[in-house]
Design an enzyme around this catalytic site. Structure first.
Site, PDB file in Angstrom:
ATOM      1  N   CYS A   1       0.868  -1.181   0.000  1.00 33.27           N
ATOM      2  CA  CYS A   1       0.000   0.000   0.000  1.00 33.27           C
ATOM      3  C   CYS A   1       0.901   1.227   0.000  1.00 33.27           C
ATOM      4  O   CYS A   1       2.081   1.124  -0.332  1.00 33.27           O
ATOM      5  CB  CYS A   1      -0.991  -0.016   1.168  1.00 33.27           C
ATOM      6  SG  CYS A   1      -0.271   0.127   2.814  1.00 33.27           S
TER       7      CYS A   1
ATOM      8  N   CYS B   1      -1.770   1.924  -3.990  1.00 29.52           N
ATOM      9  CA  CYS B   1      -0.513   2.592  -4.357  1.00 29.52           C
ATOM     10  C   CYS B   1      -0.467   2.990  -5.829  1.00 29.52           C
ATOM     11  O   CYS B   1       0.492   3.623  -6.281  1.00 29.52           O
ATOM     12  CB  CYS B   1       0.700   1.740  -3.983  1.00 29.52           C
ATOM     13  SG  CYS B   1       0.639   0.021  -4.488  1.00 29.52           S
TER      14      CYS B   1
ATOM     15  N   CYS C   1       2.996   1.344  -7.667  1.00 34.12           N
ATOM     16  CA  CYS C   1       3.208  -0.076  -7.422  1.00 34.12           C
ATOM     17  C   CYS C   1       4.106  -0.663  -8.505  1.00 34.12           C
ATOM     18  O   CYS C   1       3.957  -0.350  -9.685  1.00 34.12           O
ATOM     19  CB  CYS C   1       1.873  -0.822  -7.411  1.00 34.12           C
ATOM     20  SG  CYS C   1       0.871  -0.493  -5.945  1.00 34.12           S
TER      21      CYS C   1
END
Length: 219
Positions: A92, A166, A170
């Protein structure tokens, strides 16, 4: 210990602690990685935390824990260690709430049958106290966890990467299995608001364990 990778200033106590940590890691990874690799991972792990507001006395311990995780991941990526257990990475933004609760539930329900790690695109200073309280209500203690980044070897070693908010930050590796869990961010919320988020995370963890063929441990 070589000073090749020391970029953050170290007190004498921290130098001693890192030397001791390197010795432990060398013993644990004997026959897998040499001293140079272990020192490099230990010191770069230390540097990941040195620039953030973490109690200085804990830095060597955090560095050792993170280096151990990274070396374990690297060993899997390079085919030097493979025990057949599935590995899941929860990501996250701050690695302070959702991913930490997911990690706690996964480790609790999977036991030793699977491996789980967590990380954040912008790691916070500490785990969300409300998330800690919410998990404590379920008998799971995540107070000893700490926000940390992800690294390439950790992502590459994961069989499943679960992302939670995210976005483009990510990491994406072709051919890897990804799941995106849309969950409200518990940051700044009270316990009453975090409980439903916690319960939804547990539901999804159970579903993921089923998909991986991992039998949940008795409560």
């Amino acid at each position: 210990m070589s000073n090749t990778y020391e970029r953050a200033p170290l007190t004498l106590d921290q130098q001693v602690a890192l030397t001791t940590a390197a010795t432990r890691l060398a013993t644990d990874f004997e026959g897998t990685f040499g001293t140079e690799t272990i020192e490099r991972f230990l010191h770069t792990s230390y540097d990941q935390f040195a620039g953030r507001a973490v109690v200085a006395n804990f830095l060597p311990l955090l560095a050792e824990r993170f280096a151990r995780q990274r070396l374990t991941a690297l060993a899997k990526v390079e085919g030097l260690s493979q025990d057949g257990r599935p590995t899941v990475l929860f990501l996250c933004v701050h690695n302070a709430g959702r991913s930490q609760m997911a990690l706690g539930f996964f480790q609790h329900h999977a036991g030793n049958a699977a491996i789980a790690w967590s990380g954040g695109s912008e790691p916070g200073e500490r785990v969300n106290a409300v998330a800690v309280a919410a998990m404590a209500e379920r008998g799971i203690d995540i107070s000893g966890e700490y926000p940390k980044p992800w690294t390439d070897e950790i992502v590459r070693a994961a069989d499943v990467v679960v992302t939670m908010g995210c976005g483009d930050a990510c990491p994406v590796f072709p051919g890897k299995r990804y799941e995106d869990w849309t969950l409200e961010d518990p940051a700044g919320q009270g316990l009453d608001a975090v409980r439903p988020i916690r319960d939804e995370i547990e539901r999804r963890v159970h579903a993921l364990l089923d998909q991986l063929g991992v039998t949940a441990q008795p409560a």
